[in-house]
Scaffold this motif. Structure first.
Motif, PDB file in Angstrom:
ATOM      1  N   SER A  25       0.829  -1.207   0.000  1.00 13.11           N
ATOM      2  CA  SER A  25       0.000   0.000   0.000  1.00 13.11           C
ATOM      3  C   SER A  25       0.867   1.262   0.000  1.00 13.11           C
ATOM      4  O   SER A  25       0.503   2.265  -0.597  1.00 13.11           O
ATOM      5  N   LEU A  26       2.016   1.198   0.638  1.00 11.16           N
ATOM      6  CA  LEU A  26       2.885   2.373   0.676  1.00 11.16           C
ATOM      7  C   LEU A  26       3.660   2.575  -0.621  1.00 11.16           C
ATOM      8  O   LEU A  26       3.747   3.697  -1.123  1.00 11.16           O
ATOM      9  N   VAL A  27       4.221   1.518  -1.171  1.00 12.50           N
ATOM     10  CA  VAL A  27       5.019   1.684  -2.395  1.00 12.50           C
ATOM     11  C   VAL A  27       4.146   1.997  -3.609  1.00 12.50           C
ATOM     12  O   VAL A  27       4.649   2.491  -4.617  1.00 12.50           O
ATOM     13  N   ASN A  28       2.853   1.740  -3.513  1.00 11.24           N
ATOM     14  CA  ASN A  28       1.947   2.021  -4.626  1.00 11.24           C
ATOM     15  C   ASN A  28       1.229   3.361  -4.505  1.00 11.24           C
ATOM     16  O   ASN A  28       0.307   3.640  -5.274  1.00 11.24           O
ATOM     17  N   GLN A  29       1.653   4.189  -3.575  1.00  9.95           N
ATOM     18  CA  GLN A  29       1.073   5.531  -3.462  1.00  9.95           C
ATOM     19  C   GLN A  29       1.427   6.351  -4.701  1.00  9.95           C
ATOM     20  O   GLN A  29       2.477   6.151  -5.309  1.00  9.95           O
ATOM     21  N   THR A  30       0.579   7.282  -5.048  1.00  8.61           N
ATOM     22  CA  THR A  30       0.836   8.132  -6.209  1.00  8.61           C
ATOM     23  C   THR A  30       1.631   9.381  -5.840  1.00  8.61           C
ATOM     24  O   THR A  30       2.117  10.073  -6.727  1.00  8.61           O
ATOM     25  N   LEU A  31       1.782   9.652  -4.566  1.00  7.66           N
ATOM     26  CA  LEU A  31       2.569  10.792  -4.117  1.00  7.66           C
ATOM     27  C   LEU A  31       4.022  10.596  -4.515  1.00  7.66           C
ATOM     28  O   LEU A  31       4.614   9.546  -4.239  1.00  7.66           O
ATOM     29  N   GLU A  32       4.591  11.581  -5.162  1.00  5.12           N
ATOM     30  CA  GLU A  32       6.005  11.507  -5.526  1.00  5.12           C
ATOM     31  C   GLU A  32       6.844  12.039  -4.377  1.00  5.12           C
ATOM     32  O   GLU A  32       6.411  12.897  -3.622  1.00  5.12           O
TER      33      GLU A  32
END
Length: 97
Positions: A25-32
């Motif tokens: 869930s964390l590595v797939n965040q869209t936040l750069e």
């Protein structure tokens, strides 16, 4: 030195069964510009293997492997010490975002 907007600290103790869901869930965040700091708090389970796998696959994942249990607050503080983000957030190892 890489610049991060957000550092997310994940203290890990006996959370092997939840780690994959949490880290996915964390590595797939869209936040750069997100840094994920996982602190293995001398956990007796095999969670460190999962953490090392994510660290090897994702350049924004950092693993701290503590040899002595410092409990959740101590693990968070260790993460804060190396955090490079402008903002800091916390996610428990049995949560997902």
């Amino acid at each position: 030195m890489t610049s991060f907007k957000v550092s997310v600290i994940v203290p890990c103790y006996n959370a092997e069964q939840f780690l994959t869901r949490c880290l996915d869930s964390l590595v797939n965040q869209t936040l750069e510009g997100i840094e994920i700091i996982c602190v293995n708090d001398a956990s007796p389970d095999n969670g460190i293997a999962i953490l090392r796998d994510y660290e090897a696959r994702y350049p924004n994942v950092v693993v701290i492997d503590l040899k002595e249990n410092v409990r959740q607050g101590g693990a968070r503080n260790r993460g804060i010490e190396i955090a490079r983000g402008e903002y800091i957030g916390f996610v428990d190892a049995d949560d997902w975002v």
